[in-house]
Design a protein around this motif. Sequence first.
Motif, PDB file in Angstrom:
ATOM      1  N   VAL A  66      44.845  36.036  49.893  1.00 14.96           N
ATOM      2  CA  VAL A  66      44.674  36.623  48.562  1.00 14.96           C
ATOM      3  C   VAL A  66      44.704  35.522  47.507  1.00 14.96           C
ATOM      4  CG1 VAL A  66      45.696  38.145  46.831  1.00 14.96           C
ATOM      5  CG2 VAL A  66      45.614  38.862  49.226  1.00 14.96           C
ATOM      6  N   GLY A  67      45.677  34.621  47.652  1.00 13.36           N
ATOM      7  CA  GLY A  67      45.755  33.512  46.703  1.00 13.36           C
ATOM      8  C   GLY A  67      44.538  32.624  46.769  1.00 13.36           C
ATOM      9  N   ARG A  68      44.032  32.369  47.988  1.00 12.69           N
ATOM     10  CA  ARG A  68      42.846  31.517  48.122  1.00 12.69           C
ATOM     11  C   ARG A  68      41.619  32.177  47.523  1.00 12.69           C
ATOM     12  NH1 ARG A  68      38.935  29.565  51.714  1.00 12.69           N
ATOM     13  NH2 ARG A  68      39.050  31.397  53.036  1.00 12.69           N
ATOM     14  N   PHE A  69      41.578  33.506  47.596  1.00 15.59           N
ATOM     15  CA  PHE A  69      40.457  34.221  46.981  1.00 15.59           C
ATOM     16  C   PHE A  69      40.428  33.982  45.476  1.00 15.59           C
ATOM     17  CE2 PHE A  69      39.120  37.960  44.573  1.00 15.59           C
ATOM     18  CZ  PHE A  69      37.793  38.076  44.985  1.00 15.59           C
ATOM     19  N   PHE A  70      41.584  34.100  44.830  1.00 14.45           N
ATOM     20  CA  PHE A  70      41.620  33.969  43.375  1.00 14.45           C
ATOM     21  C   PHE A  70      41.594  32.517  42.902  1.00 14.45           C
ATOM     22  CE2 PHE A  70      43.329  38.324  43.706  1.00 14.45           C
ATOM     23  CZ  PHE A  70      42.470  38.942  42.809  1.00 14.45           C
TER      24      PHE A  70
ATOM     25  N   ARG B 238      34.772  24.413  39.861  1.00 19.82           N
ATOM     26  CA  ARG B 238      34.323  23.032  40.065  1.00 19.82           C
ATOM     27  C   ARG B 238      35.189  22.342  41.118  1.00 19.82           C
ATOM     28  NH1 ARG B 238      34.548  19.960  34.746  1.00 19.82           N
ATOM     29  NH2 ARG B 238      32.622  21.127  34.330  1.00 19.82           N
ATOM     30  N   LYS B 239      36.484  22.590  41.088  1.00 19.54           N
ATOM     31  CA  LYS B 239      37.387  21.991  42.074  1.00 19.54           C
ATOM     32  C   LYS B 239      37.034  22.463  43.485  1.00 19.54           C
ATOM     33  CE  LYS B 239      42.276  21.750  43.356  1.00 19.54           C
ATOM     34  NZ  LYS B 239      43.659  22.213  43.013  1.00 19.54           N
ATOM     35  N   ALA B 240      36.815  23.772  43.649  1.00 18.43           N
ATOM     36  CA  ALA B 240      36.464  24.315  44.958  1.00 18.43           C
ATOM     37  C   ALA B 240      35.108  23.805  45.420  1.00 18.43           C
ATOM     38  CB  ALA B 240      36.464  25.842  44.909  1.00 18.43           C
TER      39      ALA B 240
ATOM     40  N   ALA C 281      23.712  34.427  49.936  1.00 13.26           N
ATOM     41  CA  ALA C 281      23.893  34.829  48.538  1.00 13.26           C
ATOM     42  C   ALA C 281      24.633  36.156  48.447  1.00 13.26           C
ATOM     43  CB  ALA C 281      22.538  34.933  47.841  1.00 13.26           C
ATOM     44  N   GLY C 282      24.362  37.036  49.410  1.00 15.59           N
ATOM     45  CA  GLY C 282      25.033  38.332  49.409  1.00 15.59           C
ATOM     46  C   GLY C 282      26.524  38.221  49.642  1.00 15.59           C
ATOM     47  N   ARG C 283      26.953  37.271  50.488  1.00 12.54           N
ATOM     48  CA  ARG C 283      28.381  37.064  50.699  1.00 12.54           C
ATOM     49  C   ARG C 283      29.062  36.631  49.400  1.00 12.54           C
ATOM     50  NH1 ARG C 283      26.739  35.254  55.804  1.00 12.54           N
ATOM     51  NH2 ARG C 283      26.556  33.091  55.115  1.00 12.54           N
ATOM     52  N   SER C 284      28.400  35.759  48.656  1.00 12.40           N
ATOM     53  CA  SER C 284      28.948  35.370  47.348  1.00 12.40           C
ATOM     54  C   SER C 284      29.006  36.576  46.415  1.00 12.40           C
ATOM     55  CB  SER C 284      28.088  34.269  46.723  1.00 12.40           C
ATOM     56  OG  SER C 284      28.169  33.072  47.471  1.00 12.40           O
ATOM     57  N   GLY C 285      27.975  37.423  46.501  1.00  7.72           N
ATOM     58  CA  GLY C 285      27.951  38.626  45.678  1.00  7.72           C
ATOM     59  C   GLY C 285      29.114  39.556  45.974  1.00  7.72           C
ATOM     60  N   MET C 286      29.505  39.660  47.239  1.00  8.82           N
ATOM     61  CA  MET C 286      30.643  40.505  47.598  1.00  8.82           C
ATOM     62  C   MET C 286      31.938  39.956  47.011  1.00  8.82           C
ATOM     63  SD  MET C 286      29.691  41.401  51.552  1.00  8.82           S
ATOM     64  CE  MET C 286      31.227  42.288  51.822  1.00  8.82           C
ATOM     65  N   LEU C 287      32.098  38.630  47.038  1.00 12.67           N
ATOM     66  CA  LEU C 287      33.280  38.021  46.427  1.00 12.67           C
ATOM     67  C   LEU C 287      33.327  38.305  44.928  1.00 12.67           C
ATOM     68  CD1 LEU C 287      33.327  34.502  48.156  1.00 12.67           C
ATOM     69  CD2 LEU C 287      34.866  36.412  48.603  1.00 12.67           C
TER      70      LEU C 287
ATOM     71  N   ALA D 152      40.029  32.024  28.359  1.00 19.29           N
ATOM     72  CA  ALA D 152      40.854  31.775  29.541  1.00 19.29           C
ATOM     73  C   ALA D 152      40.057  32.053  30.815  1.00 19.29           C
ATOM     74  CB  ALA D 152      42.103  32.658  29.499  1.00 19.29           C
ATOM     75  N   PHE D 153      39.249  33.106  30.811  1.00 19.35           N
ATOM     76  CA  PHE D 153      38.431  33.408  31.989  1.00 19.35           C
ATOM     77  C   PHE D 153      37.385  32.324  32.225  1.00 19.35           C
ATOM     78  CE2 PHE D 153      34.463  35.219  33.689  1.00 19.35           C
ATOM     79  CZ  PHE D 153      34.906  35.560  34.964  1.00 19.35           C
ATOM     80  N   LEU D 154      36.708  31.886  31.170  1.00 21.20           N
ATOM     81  CA  LEU D 154      35.704  30.835  31.320  1.00 21.20           C
ATOM     82  C   LEU D 154      36.337  29.546  31.841  1.00 21.20           C
ATOM     83  CD1 LEU D 154      33.506  31.295  28.105  1.00 21.20           C
ATOM     84  CD2 LEU D 154      33.094  32.171  30.411  1.00 21.20           C
ATOM     85  N   THR D 155      37.501  29.202  31.315  1.00 21.63           N
ATOM     86  CA  THR D 155      38.190  28.000  31.775  1.00 21.63           C
ATOM     87  C   THR D 155      38.581  28.121  33.241  1.00 21.63           C
ATOM     88  OG1 THR D 155      39.061  27.640  29.541  1.00 21.63           O
ATOM     89  CG2 THR D 155      40.162  26.478  31.351  1.00 21.63           C
ATOM     90  N   TYR D 156      39.070  29.280  33.606  1.00 18.09           N
ATOM     91  CA  TYR D 156      39.451  29.561  35.006  1.00 18.09           C
ATOM     92  C   TYR D 156      38.271  29.358  35.948  1.00 18.09           C
ATOM     93  CZ  TYR D 156      39.903  32.961  38.877  1.00 18.09           C
ATOM     94  OH  TYR D 156      39.869  33.602  40.093  1.00 18.09           O
TER      95      TYR D 156
END
Length: 323
Positions: free
Chosen positions: A86-90, A311-313, A256-262, A301-305
């Motif tokens: 869960v943490g890795r997802f966010f 970018r890090k990931a 692309a669809g997998r990214s869409g699900m995330l 805050a959302f844009l910065t997140y």
Amino acid sequence: MCGVDLDAYVAEHDAEWRRLEQLSRGRKLSVSEADELVALYQRAATHLSVVRSRSPDPALVARLSRLVLSARAAITGGTGVSWREVGRFFTAGFPLAVYRALPWCTGAALAFTAVTGFLMWWVSGHPESAAAFIGEDAARELVESEFAGYYSEFMPATFAFHLWTHNAWLAAQCLAAGVLIVPVLWLLWNNALNIGVVGGVMLSYDRGDLFFGLILPHGLLELTGIYVAAGVGLRIGWAWIAPGPHRSRGRAVADAGRSGMLVAVGLIGLFAVAGLIEAFVTPSPLPAVFRVGIGAAVWLAFLTYVVVLGRKASKQSKASLTS
């Protein structure tokens, strides 16, 4: 599939199966390795189906069955909730998916914000057009009571839940219809038309302060969520049109669809926050500058997140691919 074909089939895919077995051993995976695990799991499941239907070799069926089951367990994390995942997802999965689609999201945002602004300018400068769109009496009622009353018509908790589900459904439509492209553009056009006409009417009656004071606190984050969904949806559609070198259209759309699900899962949280702001902050008695300031702070805050963690990931993903 005769015996020699079976041998050839095993030789062709054995490296993939070994790699899948390696990734399924339970160690912590990078973002790119997790994506690779999902892709190899899907291929192995297909290979198992092919072997079962064409040449039910017991040893190979048993091997692939164990491999698919272990890979599925590695992906789902078993029956319990893995807070690490869960943490890795966010911290990686969701921001990376949005970050990769930023050019599409930014393009959608700029294009339809321009369309909305043009409609607002046109309607405000041509009062007869407002009457043509919604009628003169309706325009007057909108300015005098309906626009402001909309935000206090229901109990805040009920209103927040309604907004959350409505916006999540709109985003889901953008993502699901992305492969067709045109429906996404149609949804964005309707959204721009609605805001543009209402804003133009309010401006034509010199109530721009009321309009922007009520629309901006929640609208910044809410519209960003819609544009993110639209951009990711359009990216899925473009993957079908131009899959790129060394990839089939099906593989490109699946990636692309997998990214869409995330993104779809992550936007549920974004729209929950936007709904709370619209239900509790927008109609509050706070001065407009404070209400807009709260909305702007959450939006930034959302844009910065997304930019910082995405970018890090992305860098970590590229580093693991080259190592």
